[in-house]
Every structure is written in C-alpha cells, then in structure tokens.
Design an enzyme around this catalytic site. Structure first.
Site, short mmCIF file in Angstrom:
data_model
loop_
_atom_site.label_atom_id
_atom_site.label_comp_id
_atom_site.label_asym_id
_atom_site.label_seq_id
_atom_site.Cartn_x
_atom_site.Cartn_y
_atom_site.Cartn_z
N LYS A 3 127.00 -1.38 29.88
CA LYS A 3 126.65 -0.96 31.25
C LYS A 3 127.33 0.36 31.58
CE LYS A 3 128.99 -2.82 34.78
NZ LYS A 3 129.65 -1.87 35.69
N ASN A 4 128.63 0.49 31.24
CA ASN A 4 129.39 1.66 31.67
C ASN A 4 129.20 2.88 30.79
OD1 ASN A 4 130.19 0.13 33.78
ND2 ASN A 4 132.29 -0.20 33.07
N CYS B 63 135.45 -0.90 47.47
CA CYS B 63 134.82 -2.13 47.02
C CYS B 63 135.91 -3.19 46.96
CB CYS B 63 134.13 -1.93 45.67
SG CYS B 63 135.27 -1.93 44.30
N ARG C 150 138.90 3.02 45.71
CA ARG C 150 137.95 3.72 44.83
C ARG C 150 137.58 5.12 45.36
NH1 ARG C 150 135.37 -0.24 41.69
NH2 ARG C 150 134.93 1.40 40.20
N PRO C 151 138.56 6.01 45.59
CA PRO C 151 138.23 7.35 46.10
C PRO C 151 137.43 8.16 45.07
CG PRO C 151 140.51 7.25 45.42
CD PRO C 151 139.99 5.84 45.32
N VAL C 152 136.79 9.23 45.53
CA VAL C 152 136.05 10.12 44.63
C VAL C 152 136.53 11.56 44.79
CG1 VAL C 152 133.99 8.68 44.38
CG2 VAL C 152 134.17 10.27 46.32
N ASP C 153 137.78 11.72 45.23
CA ASP C 153 138.31 13.07 45.45
C ASP C 153 138.31 13.91 44.17
OD1 ASP C 153 140.33 10.99 44.88
OD2 ASP C 153 141.69 12.69 44.73
N ASP D 103 139.26 -4.00 32.88
CA ASP D 103 138.06 -4.84 33.00
C ASP D 103 138.18 -6.13 32.20
OD1 ASP D 103 135.63 -2.11 33.19
OD2 ASP D 103 137.08 -2.93 34.61
N ILE E 74 145.78 -0.20 37.32
CA ILE E 74 144.68 0.72 37.64
C ILE E 74 144.20 0.53 39.08
CG2 ILE E 74 142.35 1.46 37.03
CD1 ILE E 74 144.27 2.09 34.79
N ARG F 288 125.39 -8.27 37.73
CA ARG F 288 125.54 -6.81 37.64
C ARG F 288 126.06 -6.39 36.28
NH1 ARG F 288 128.61 -4.03 42.38
NH2 ARG F 288 128.03 -2.39 40.94
C1 EPZ Z 1 135.17 2.98 35.75
O1 EPZ Z 1 135.26 2.99 37.15
C2 EPZ Z 1 134.37 1.72 35.41
N1 EPZ Z 1 133.04 1.82 36.00
C3 EPZ Z 1 135.10 0.49 35.95
O2 EPZ Z 1 134.38 -0.65 35.54
C4 EPZ Z 1 136.49 0.44 35.31
O3 EPZ Z 1 137.20 -0.66 35.85
C5 EPZ Z 1 137.25 1.74 35.62
O4 EPZ Z 1 136.47 2.88 35.16
C6 EPZ Z 1 138.60 1.80 34.94
O5 EPZ Z 1 138.44 1.66 33.56
C7 EPZ Z 1 132.11 2.58 35.39
O6 EPZ Z 1 132.36 3.20 34.35
C8 EPZ Z 1 130.76 2.63 36.03
P1 EPZ Z 1 138.33 5.35 37.64
P2 EPZ Z 1 135.76 4.35 37.88
O7 EPZ Z 1 137.79 6.56 38.33
O8 EPZ Z 1 135.40 5.53 37.08
C9 EPZ Z 1 141.53 6.45 40.89
C10 EPZ Z 1 133.27 -2.68 35.79
O9 EPZ Z 1 133.76 -3.79 35.95
N2 EPZ Z 1 140.62 7.55 41.28
O10 EPZ Z 1 138.65 5.43 36.18
O11 EPZ Z 1 135.32 4.28 39.30
C11 EPZ Z 1 140.96 5.08 41.23
O12 EPZ Z 1 141.31 4.73 42.55
C12 EPZ Z 1 133.81 -1.49 36.55
O13 EPZ Z 1 132.35 -2.42 35.01
C13 EPZ Z 1 141.06 8.49 42.19
O14 EPZ Z 1 142.18 8.42 42.70
O15 EPZ Z 1 137.33 4.16 37.83
C14 EPZ Z 1 141.65 4.17 40.23
O16 EPZ Z 1 142.94 3.81 40.72
C15 EPZ Z 1 134.80 -1.93 37.61
N3 EPZ Z 1 140.24 9.53 42.56
C16 EPZ Z 1 141.86 5.08 39.01
O17 EPZ Z 1 141.62 6.43 39.46
C17 EPZ Z 1 138.98 9.66 42.01
O18 EPZ Z 1 138.27 10.64 42.35
C18 EPZ Z 1 140.87 4.80 37.88
O19 EPZ Z 1 139.58 4.81 38.47
C19 EPZ Z 1 138.54 8.70 41.07
C20 EPZ Z 1 139.39 7.66 40.71
#
Ligand code: EPZ
Length: 421
Positions: free
Chosen positions: A22-23, A117, A122-125, A308, A330, A400
């Site tokens: 999926k990812n 969520c 889950r920020p996107v900064d 995960d 994480i 999902r």
């Molecule tokens: C990906 O999410 C996966 N989803 C998640 O899988 C997985 O748990 C996660 O990576 C960690 O491995 C997909 O690939 C679609 P991150 P993602 O950005 O990219 C912080 C599942 O079960 N962060 O790696 O959203 C964030 O808060 C899902 O399939 C920022 O601060 O995770 C977290 O603490 C759940 N700013 C850390 O980084 C940002 O702009 C890691 O998050 C982005 C993230």
C-alpha cells in the site's frame, strides 16, 4: 459497519500470497501525474486507500483504466482540475502525495490540508517547506494548501529534513524529478517504499540516485514518459501474517514477498523463538507449537524496527512468556490498541511512549473496537489466540491496509468471518 467475528484457538498452518505494498502503491500512483503519456502500474493491492486515490484522480478529470488484475493505466494529460478536495483528503492523508507532482508537472495545485488522525497530529510542514525551497509560493488558507511554481518551473534545491519523513521525502523527490537542475535531499527516509518510488520515476526516464540512503540526489529532467511498473510486496502485511503464526504457535509460508525488506522484524521474531527460513521471494516461520518469548523493541525509521509493526508485537508480547518493553518513537499516540486489549485480559502498562507488556497464559475473547489500521490488525492477532469469540467493530480501518484479511486467515485455518454491519 462491518464487523469481524473470530473464534480463537486454531493453530495457524498454511501458505498465503502477499499483496503489493500500500505504502509504495500510493506514492507511485501519485507519481503517474508527472508523466506526459499513459503509465501502467501493476500488483496494486485491492484496498480502500487505493480506490480512494483512483477516485481522487477521477475527481480531477483523469479516468484511470483498470484491468481485471487491478493493473491501472493512467494518462495525466486528461487532467481537468488541480484541486484535491477535502472530502477525499480527510479519508486518506496520503492524498497529500499529489501536491508535489501537480506543482512540478502543472505549475500549481490546491490540496486540502490533511487533518490529524488517530495516531497523532501528522503535520505536513516538511512537505510545504521542501516545495518552498524549490521556489514554490505556498499559502495555507481555508483548510487548503495552495501552491504555485515560480515562472519557469520549480528549481532544484538542497533540502534537509529535520525529521525523517517517508511521504515528505516522497513528495519532494517527485517534485524534484521535473525541477530545473539538481536537488539533494538530506536526512531523507530510507524506507523500501521510497526506493520503489525512485525506481518508478527512473523507469519513466527520471534521474534519482541514492534512494535507500539518507542522501538522495535528483537531476531534474524536462519530461517523464510512459512506463509499465509492478509495485513491490507489502512488508507490513508480510510481518503481520508472520506474527499471526507466531502468536498461535503455528506455521506460515508467505509467498511473493521479499525477506530483505523487513530484517528488523525477522530478527525480533527469531528472538521470540521462531524458526525462520527464507528464499528469494518467500519466508517460512514455524513455532513448532511453542509459545513465543517476550521481546523488547524500539520503533525508529528504516532499517530499524518499523512503527507499523509495533501494535502487532504488543499482541505477541501479550501472550508470550515473560515481559517485554515496547517503545514507540515515531508517533505520539499509537497505543490505542492497548486499551482494547485490556478488555481481553492483557497485562499492559503504558508509561509515556513505552508499553510494558507482561505475557498472560490466555487472553479472553471480548467485543473490541478498531481505532487505526495497524491497531485493528493487532486486535485480530489477539483474537486468533484468545479463548472464545472476539467481535471487532469499525473494521473499515482494516480494509484500508489488508487485502482480503479474512480469506487469507481462513486459508491458514483461522475461524474468522465478516458480519455485514
Ligand atoms: C508513512 O506515513 C506511512 N504512510 C505510515 O504508515 C508510517 O507509519 C509512517 O510513514 C512512518 O513509517 C504512508 O507511507 C502512506 P512520516 P508519513 O512523515 O509519511 C513527523 C500505515 O499504517 N512529520 O514518516 O505520514 C510526523 O509527525 C501508515 O500504513 C513532521 O513533523 O509519516 C511523525 O512524527 C500509518 N512533519 C514523523 O515525522 C512533516 O511534514 C514520521 O512521519 C511530516 C512528518
């Protein structure tokens, strides 16, 4: 809402095929927007998140052609609108992955800001700052990210991720593929799904080097062409079914997978007493009827133990011999499954980001509720080994991320059925 009813006690034994990841599928589908011709993506898992991404494309005017094996052909040249609406984005955070490709390929994009969520804010900064580093003008207003590329298109940039982010790395990598000049991403995510995306971009004629390390270099190209690509296997689905065999003292052979993409998980399963053999595209786990031993683990970015798989190992520790400490580094709120497992008699104490799990001889079936994708998988695992029946509600979370979970578990001998809600 559909529910799952599971009667525990069956020792799993059998073989199943692992679906596409999926990812990896989600960023690869987003990356098809970069092409200036039709692109075909195969081995997509039959999951709700995949249909949501395809529905999002439909809303934007792209009509994906889906064949009987769910291979999808996408031609982004038919796009009509550059808006990813909130009512779809709110159901799937990974929709944010269309932001980078749309700005790079079409010069602008409007993507709803994904909310938080269940597992965290889950920020996107980092997604936003990475695009700004490439010259994009970005405003966040009315719950939407409104991005515009500079005159002449995005410019290659050096960008340091102050937090390792999987989709952040993927979004900026996709934008850089069509930017003018070279981009260097530092402290990039090393997950195998990032590598799969890089391979896909290169299959379309891109130039991405270093994926899988923490420094990725992308030479922007003028255009990306058609390609046929097959998504990698799902390492989290693989790990989940291996744990299902481990908690029931059974045996499972998972096929169409790759043992080299979840080594941290295999190490922990061996520590728990599992006998593991592997081949090029299969893994066999056998407990020989033994109860697993508790393990300590700490989640961290790849290649360390994946967040995960954290919930699944709490299920393993819940019925293991001994006590295991599970540390989640994480996400800030990824222990919701613990409170549901308490209802099944699990002995788990949560202190901050650590769960101390003391194995019990038996869990008791009970009505429980799924809260997020991997938490719901861990409730299924606990139910497989609990005494009596467990009713799991809100299993849309499971749908999902796990293709045909009840059919695959039935093939392994589990007593599980779906009750339409
Ligand atoms: C990906 O999410 C996966 N989803 C998640 O899988 C997985 O748990 C996660 O990576 C960690 O491995 C997909 O690939 C679609 P991150 P993602 O950005 O990219 C912080 C599942 O079960 N962060 O790696 O959203 C964030 O808060 C899902 O399939 C920022 O601060 O995770 C977290 O603490 C759940 N700013 C850390 O980084 C940002 O702009 C890691 O998050 C982005 C993230």
């Amino acid at each position: 809402m559909d529910k799952l009813i599971i009667t525990g006690g069956a020792r799993l034994d059998g073989e199943i095929r692992i679906s596409g990841a999926k990812n990896a599928a989600l960023p690869i589908l987003a990356a098809t927007l970069l092409a200036d011709g039709p692109v075909t993506v195969g081995n997509l898992p039959h999951l709700h998140d995949i249909t949501t991404m395809i529905e999002l494309f439909g809303r934007m005017g792209i009509e994906p052609v889906i064949d009987e094996k769910l291979a999808v052909e996408i031609d982004p040249r038919t796009i009509k609108t550059l808006v990813a609406p909130y009512e779809l984005v709110k159901t799937m955070r990974a929709s944010i992955l269309v932001l980078g490709p749309m700005v790079a390929r079409f010069g602008e994009a409007e993507v709803a800001l994904p909310g938080g969520c269940a597992i965290g804010s889950r920020p996107v900064d980092l997604h936003i700052r990475g695009l700004e580093a490439m010259g994009a003008k970005i405003e966040v207003e009315g719950g939407y990210i409104k991005a515009k590329a500079p005159e002449g298109g995005l410019r290659g940039a050096h960008f340091f991720f102050d937090t390792v982010s999987v989709t952040g790395t993927e979004n900026i990598m996709m934008a850089a593929a069509l930017a003018n000049g070279r981009s260097v991403l530092q402290n990039a995510a090393r997950e195998p799904e990032v590598v799969d995306l890089a391979n896909f971009i290169n299959a379309m004629g891109g130039n991405v080097q270093g994926a899988g390390t923490d420094t990725i270099t992308i030479e922007g190209v003028a255009r990306l062409g058609s390609a046929h690509y097959r998504v990698m296997p799902d390492r989290i689905e693989t790990g989940t079914y291996l744990v299902a065999a481990a908690v029931t003292g059974g045996r499972v052979k998972v096929k169409d997978t790759d043992p080299t993409i979840l080594e941290a998980v295999l190490e922990k399963l061996k520590e728990a007493g599992a006998d593991i053999t592997t081949g090029e595209d299969w893994i066999e786990l056998n407990m020989h009827g033994k109860r697993p031993k508790a393990v300590n683990l700490r989640t961290a970015p790849y290649p360390a133990f994946p967040t995960d798989m954290q919930a699944q190992f709490i299920s393993l520790n819940a019925i293991a011999e001994g006590t295991g400490a599970v540390i989640e580094t994480i996400f800030e709120n990824r222990f919701m499954h613990v409170y549901e497992m308490h209802r099944m008699g699990a002995q788990i104490q949560v202190e901050g980001n650590t769960a101390i799990v003391t194995g019990v001889n038996a869990l008791k079936g009970a009505p429980v509720m799924a809260t997020d994708l991997r938490a719901s998988a861990s409730l299924v695992l606990s139910a497989l080994v609990a005494e009596g029946d467990t009713l799991i509600d809100r299993i849309y979370h499971i749908d999902r991320g796990y293709e045909c979970i009840e059919e695959k578990l039935q093939m392994l001998g589990a007593k599980i059925r779906r009750v339409p809600g």
